[in-house]
Design a protein around this motif. Sequence first.
Motif, PDB file in Angstrom:
ATOM      1  N   MET A  14       0.824  -1.203   0.000  1.00 38.70           N
ATOM      2  CA  MET A  14       0.000   0.000   0.000  1.00 38.70           C
ATOM      3  C   MET A  14       0.859   1.254   0.000  1.00 38.70           C
ATOM      4  SD  MET A  14      -2.936  -1.176  -0.324  1.00 38.70           S
ATOM      5  CE  MET A  14      -3.901   0.321  -0.111  1.00 38.70           C
ATOM      6  N   SER A  17       1.890   1.706  -3.433  1.00 40.21           N
ATOM      7  CA  SER A  17       0.794   2.068  -4.342  1.00 40.21           C
ATOM      8  C   SER A  17       0.692   3.567  -4.538  1.00 40.21           C
ATOM      9  CB  SER A  17      -0.538   1.513  -3.818  1.00 40.21           C
ATOM     10  OG  SER A  17      -0.911   2.165  -2.622  1.00 40.21           O
ATOM     11  N   PHE A  20       2.751   3.993  -7.386  1.00 38.94           N
ATOM     12  CA  PHE A  20       2.084   3.347  -8.507  1.00 38.94           C
ATOM     13  C   PHE A  20       0.941   4.198  -9.048  1.00 38.94           C
ATOM     14  CE2 PHE A  20      -1.154   0.137  -9.871  1.00 38.94           C
ATOM     15  CZ  PHE A  20      -0.503  -0.224 -11.037  1.00 38.94           C
ATOM     16  N   SER A  21       0.331   4.975  -8.183  1.00 41.98           N
ATOM     17  CA  SER A  21      -0.795   5.811  -8.598  1.00 41.98           C
ATOM     18  C   SER A  21      -0.395   6.823  -9.658  1.00 41.98           C
ATOM     19  CB  SER A  21      -1.392   6.544  -7.386  1.00 41.98           C
ATOM     20  OG  SER A  21      -1.941   5.622  -6.473  1.00 41.98           O
ATOM     21  N   MET A  24      -0.668   4.999 -12.748  1.00 41.47           N
ATOM     22  CA  MET A  24      -2.074   4.783 -13.038  1.00 41.47           C
ATOM     23  C   MET A  24      -2.728   6.042 -13.578  1.00 41.47           C
ATOM     24  SD  MET A  24      -2.972   1.697 -12.641  1.00 41.47           S
ATOM     25  CE  MET A  24      -4.747   1.898 -12.613  1.00 41.47           C
ATOM     26  N   LEU A 322      -7.082  -7.641 -11.394  1.00 46.72           N
ATOM     27  CA  LEU A 322      -5.654  -7.417 -11.183  1.00 46.72           C
ATOM     28  C   LEU A 322      -4.815  -7.950 -12.336  1.00 46.72           C
ATOM     29  CD1 LEU A 322      -5.338  -8.236  -7.363  1.00 46.72           C
ATOM     30  CD2 LEU A 322      -5.867  -6.062  -8.485  1.00 46.72           C
ATOM     31  N   CYS A 331      -0.942  -2.470 -15.503  1.00 43.10           N
ATOM     32  CA  CYS A 331      -1.168  -3.038 -14.178  1.00 43.10           C
ATOM     33  C   CYS A 331      -2.367  -2.319 -13.565  1.00 43.10           C
ATOM     34  CB  CYS A 331       0.056  -2.846 -13.281  1.00 43.10           C
ATOM     35  SG  CYS A 331       1.560  -3.666 -13.870  1.00 43.10           S
ATOM     36  N   ARG A 332      -2.950  -2.951 -12.568  1.00 41.40           N
ATOM     37  CA  ARG A 332      -4.075  -2.324 -11.879  1.00 41.40           C
ATOM     38  C   ARG A 332      -3.819  -2.286 -10.386  1.00 41.40           C
ATOM     39  NH1 ARG A 332      -9.807  -4.328 -14.628  1.00 41.40           N
ATOM     40  NH2 ARG A 332      -9.605  -3.105 -16.541  1.00 41.40           N
ATOM     41  N   ASP A 333      -4.311  -1.244  -9.755  1.00 38.71           N
ATOM     42  CA  ASP A 333      -4.179  -1.076  -8.323  1.00 38.71           C
ATOM     43  C   ASP A 333      -5.382  -1.731  -7.641  1.00 38.71           C
ATOM     44  OD1 ASP A 333      -3.117  -0.282  -5.955  1.00 38.71           O
ATOM     45  OD2 ASP A 333      -3.123   1.862  -6.399  1.00 38.71           O
ATOM     46  N   CYS A 360       3.753  -6.786 -11.920  1.00 39.24           N
ATOM     47  CA  CYS A 360       3.031  -5.613 -11.461  1.00 39.24           C
ATOM     48  C   CYS A 360       3.217  -5.499  -9.946  1.00 39.24           C
ATOM     49  CB  CYS A 360       1.546  -5.735 -11.811  1.00 39.24           C
ATOM     50  SG  CYS A 360       1.200  -5.563 -13.587  1.00 39.24           S
ATOM     51  N   LEU A 362       1.370  -5.607  -7.395  1.00 41.68           N
ATOM     52  CA  LEU A 362       0.640  -6.514  -6.524  1.00 41.68           C
ATOM     53  C   LEU A 362       0.972  -7.980  -6.743  1.00 41.68           C
ATOM     54  CD1 LEU A 362      -2.884  -4.804  -6.631  1.00 41.68           C
ATOM     55  CD2 LEU A 362      -1.194  -4.679  -4.797  1.00 41.68           C
TER      56      LEU A 362
END
Length: 376
Positions: A14, A17, A20-21, A24, A322, A331-333, A360, A362
């Motif tokens: 987290m 992330s 990572f955002s 995204m 995911l 990739c997805r959060d 990714c 996650l």
Amino acid sequence: NGRESFRLNMHWIMRLSGFFSVAMFMIVLSPSLQSFLPAEAIRSSSLDGYLRFPSQITAVDSLNRFSFRKSSAFRNADECSSGERRALGKTSVCDPSLVHIAITLDIEYLRGSIAAVHSILHHSLCPESIFFHFLVTETDLKTLVRSSFPQLKFKVYFFDPEIVRSLISTSLRQALEQPLNYARNYLANLLEPCVQRVIYLDSDLIVVDDIWKLWTTSLGGKTVGAPEYCHANFTKYFTASFWSDKRFSGTFAGRNPCYFNTGVMIIDLVKWRRFGYTKRIETWMEIQKSDRIYELGSLPPFLLVLAGHVAPIDHRWNQHGLGGDNVRGSCRDLHPGPVSLLHWSGSGKPWLRLDSKQPCPLDPLWAPYDLYGQST
């Protein structure tokens, strides 16, 4: 312990992330990268070279050359109900105290299925009280499962592909035409009549909470329970000709249909059998053969029969999507909120990305449950 280790891993994920955002944010700006639908778990034939065992050899040869490591033993906690019969490993499939879980097994997704089972046992307070129902079209997988989980309570059920092959229509992706994708529709026929409820899980997920919590979720009189996603554009799951023809679109009259992912479902098998849902789904598949009312695989018939009649389950039990889009490398959060199940639905699978050294953020959460390894 295992649960503390997972919490620490989640803490760092987290924190990462946040970085990572930023990535995204760029994806959000690109409609082409966000145009794909919330995906059901799919088997991608285009990725066979990675998802199947190395050398693209036959299933039997693959099993002879490769194996899975044996899992550590998992025992019930003292507070779990247990009798001498259960302690001796003689529990019947009809024991009313059991938690029933159904998962498909095939060579292509075997690595994911084994990891899913491992994760469920790892986080369960009463792992010896879980009974697994494995659906297969290959008959040589039982020994492999037993070698990885010597104490596991399970049964293998052969699903004859010919039952559904004539009902399957061509799809946007050839992967969605695989007969085993449709086996979930036949659980009420395959499982023993004494099994009154089952959790169906896809092969590309891990459970990071006690499965008992999901098992005891009330369905409020409904036949199926699943996390619903009412913000999704429901019209995209069917063709324009479907919506323009009242004979078809009228099926949703008086309903408030929402998308739900069929990779995580609680099914009341008593009600399923009573109301004949298997035949209802087959009827829509027959209509699809002649009228082309959708483009995806096994998901739309479920939506046609059940959307609007599903018992909503907390979204923590299906943090789906995911897998993102492996072709574009996206990739997805995580979705906002707590996490009890991580689901790599979509074309990208964690074992593929980890093996290619391009994971990714996650994907490392999946790795501790991976038991795949070459025989020595």
